[in-house]
Design an enzyme around this catalytic site. Sequence first.
Site, PDB file in Angstrom:
ATOM      1  CE  LYS A   1     -20.029  43.516  -3.715  1.00 48.60           C
ATOM      2  NZ  LYS A   1     -20.167  44.088  -2.360  1.00 48.60           N
TER       3      LYS A   1
ATOM      4  CG  ASP B   1     -23.020  45.875  -3.167  1.00 42.62           C
ATOM      5  OD1 ASP B   1     -22.366  46.244  -2.194  1.00 42.62           O
ATOM      6  OD2 ASP B   1     -22.946  46.454  -4.274  1.00 42.62           O
TER       7      ASP B   1
HETATM    8  P1  NDP Z   1     -28.842  50.321  -2.331  1.00 47.63           P
HETATM    9  O1  NDP Z   1     -29.145  49.684  -3.625  1.00 47.63           O
HETATM   10  O2  NDP Z   1     -29.721  50.061  -1.175  1.00 47.63           O
HETATM   11  O3  NDP Z   1     -28.705  51.895  -2.502  1.00 47.63           O
HETATM   12  C1  NDP Z   1     -27.805  52.457  -3.403  1.00 47.63           C
HETATM   13  C2  NDP Z   1     -28.026  53.959  -3.446  1.00 47.63           C
HETATM   14  O4  NDP Z   1     -27.015  54.548  -4.245  1.00 47.63           O
HETATM   15  C3  NDP Z   1     -29.343  54.354  -4.088  1.00 47.63           C
HETATM   16  O5  NDP Z   1     -29.762  55.560  -3.504  1.00 47.63           O
HETATM   17  C4  NDP Z   1     -28.958  54.554  -5.546  1.00 47.63           C
HETATM   18  O6  NDP Z   1     -29.827  55.428  -6.257  1.00 47.63           O
HETATM   19  C5  NDP Z   1     -27.600  55.186  -5.390  1.00 47.63           C
HETATM   20  N1  NDP Z   1     -26.777  54.886  -6.573  1.00 47.63           N
HETATM   21  C6  NDP Z   1     -26.440  53.656  -7.047  1.00 47.63           C
HETATM   22  N2  NDP Z   1     -25.693  53.772  -8.155  1.00 47.63           N
HETATM   23  C7  NDP Z   1     -25.577  55.091  -8.377  1.00 47.63           C
HETATM   24  C8  NDP Z   1     -24.909  55.845  -9.366  1.00 47.63           C
HETATM   25  N3  NDP Z   1     -24.203  55.258 -10.337  1.00 47.63           N
HETATM   26  N4  NDP Z   1     -24.993  57.216  -9.280  1.00 47.63           N
HETATM   27  C9  NDP Z   1     -25.688  57.806  -8.271  1.00 47.63           C
HETATM   28  N5  NDP Z   1     -26.338  57.140  -7.310  1.00 47.63           N
HETATM   29  C10 NDP Z   1     -26.267  55.805  -7.359  1.00 47.63           C
HETATM   30  O7  NDP Z   1     -27.328  49.874  -2.005  1.00 47.63           O
HETATM   31  P2  NDP Z   1     -26.562  49.914  -0.613  1.00 47.63           P
HETATM   32  O8  NDP Z   1     -27.054  51.042   0.210  1.00 47.63           O
HETATM   33  O9  NDP Z   1     -26.570  48.544  -0.063  1.00 47.63           O
HETATM   34  O10 NDP Z   1     -25.061  50.195  -1.091  1.00 47.63           O
HETATM   35  C11 NDP Z   1     -24.527  51.513  -1.196  1.00 47.63           C
HETATM   36  C12 NDP Z   1     -23.012  51.439  -1.188  1.00 47.63           C
HETATM   37  O11 NDP Z   1     -22.570  50.813   0.027  1.00 47.63           O
HETATM   38  C13 NDP Z   1     -22.382  50.617  -2.316  1.00 47.63           C
HETATM   39  O12 NDP Z   1     -21.150  51.177  -2.664  1.00 47.63           O
HETATM   40  C14 NDP Z   1     -22.156  49.259  -1.654  1.00 47.63           C
HETATM   41  O13 NDP Z   1     -21.148  48.510  -2.309  1.00 47.63           O
HETATM   42  C15 NDP Z   1     -21.715  49.710  -0.277  1.00 47.63           C
HETATM   43  N6  NDP Z   1     -21.817  48.708   0.775  1.00 47.63           N
HETATM   44  C16 NDP Z   1     -23.020  48.127   1.070  1.00 47.63           C
HETATM   45  C17 NDP Z   1     -23.111  47.198   2.079  1.00 47.63           C
HETATM   46  C18 NDP Z   1     -24.407  46.624   2.521  1.00 47.63           C
HETATM   47  O14 NDP Z   1     -24.412  45.974   3.573  1.00 47.63           O
HETATM   48  N7  NDP Z   1     -25.496  46.841   1.828  1.00 47.63           N
HETATM   49  C19 NDP Z   1     -21.890  46.728   2.804  1.00 47.63           C
HETATM   50  C20 NDP Z   1     -20.697  47.476   2.470  1.00 47.63           C
HETATM   51  C21 NDP Z   1     -20.678  48.409   1.478  1.00 47.63           C
HETATM   52  P3  NDP Z   1     -31.125  54.840  -7.048  1.00 47.63           P
HETATM   53  O15 NDP Z   1     -32.073  54.427  -5.966  1.00 47.63           O
HETATM   54  O16 NDP Z   1     -31.597  55.971  -7.856  1.00 47.63           O
HETATM   55  O17 NDP Z   1     -30.608  53.694  -7.847  1.00 47.63           O
END
Ligand code: NDP
Length: 455
Positions: free
Chosen positions: A135, A175
Amino acid sequence: MSTTTSETRFTTHINDFMDMVKHRSPGEPEFHQAVQEVAESIIPFVESNPKYKAAKIFERMTVPDRVIMFRVVWEDDQGIPHVNLGYRVQFNNAIGPYKGGFRFHPSVTLGTLKFLGFEQVLKNSLTTLPLGGAKGGSDFDPKGRSDNEVMRFCQAFMTEMYRHIGADVDVPAGDIGVGAREIGYLFGQYKRIANEFTGVLTGKGVQYGGSLIRPEATGYGSVYFAKEMLATQNDSIQGKTCLVSGAGNVAQYTIEKIIELGGRPVTFSDSTGFIHDADGITREKLSVISDIKNVKRVGIADYIKSFPNASFYPGERPWRIPGDLAFPSATQNEISGDDARHLVMNGCRLVSEGANMPTTLEGIEVFRQAKILFAPGKAANAGGVAISGLEMTQNSMRLSWTRDEVDAKLQEIMARIHTQCVEYGQEDGFIDYVKGANIAGFIKVADALLAYGTL
Ligand code: NDP
């Protein structure tokens, strides 16, 4: 030996083990949490499999192969320089090249990336593909930055990162904060410096080597996993009220697949709060969410302008809204013990973690006691990395599979992960998916490490 005596013995072993981990990695609470969750399943397993114990395999697996840390200096649109930290934690390549995303978010620390890298090793093993775990990322915050600023940051980041990665060495992906735009800038810079066009990153645009279904894979996969879990109880997603958190990549495609399978998503969230749309989120409404988060890049309160019947709850999470199924898809530790109790009290029967470690240890214990269907992220969200693995295959073979071909493979892989969890997590008519995923993920890596001797 009586059950109580052996449980006490395991608790002592786990506590001693965690003392060692904490001593070696002070100030990294998320990493400690991730190791503790796995230790609770693996230490009892290792105790009854002396070959792993004698070779200290689990201890080796909690120490990364290496950690790379560097300075990233970039200029904003006013010509002012900024300094950020860049990282790559190459955790374990026992069963394949390092693989795992980059996260760009101000909360990123070494401890966060170590927790994510550690989880990634077991997750990648579960996919049944030959992928090691890593990571990386930065404390850079893309929010509020212009496209040019994001591009300059990505170029500066890759100028150091490129020497540590490679198609057979380490293959990063996206991510939090790293989506299609960032992958384009990162890949462009890699290609320019290394003077080679190889599958060094996944999540690429389809025009330049990306796989169809990769953007959808994590969200779709998490819903496919839920479908498999419900099938064990002769049930389905049809007609179920679903609580989703997040509004990014994973959340958007989770909502899309829930709608397609006849479920009724009613919530989503971001760092500003959550939306409850009791009428249900439709395809048309989902395209508004995509526009808000992917194009306008603003907070989700904007949704209310288009759909005034919905409610926005600033600074809150959706877990107190009644629902049948929950899909946490935002970030780590977004379901506390209290949130978990509310979910169970309101009749929630299934939790499929789209995010990494969204449930606290206390929350997991609540779900386990209530015996609801609970899928940890390393199983439920493995669809993303699995399709990244298939993107690497397509790049090596210089061909592209169709959307339907990739989607069929994704469903097969999620079903295989489910079968492994059941194999190792079955106990008295209840499936402990946490234990099942940890043990199934561990065995493959552990056996490879044993084969390599003392390394
Ligand atoms: P994005 O950046 O596309 O979206 C993240 C979302 O989570 C946004 O809505 C963001 O809000 C919100 N968010 C982030 N940090 C916080 C926080 N501290 N408190 C509240 N809301 C928060 O990321 P992904 O959708 O790609 O990833 C989401 C999760 O899925 C993560 O845990 C990631 O590790 C996991 N994941 C992702 C994969 C992928 O293929 N993308 C694969 C496997 C797991 P805002 O827009 O306001 O920042």
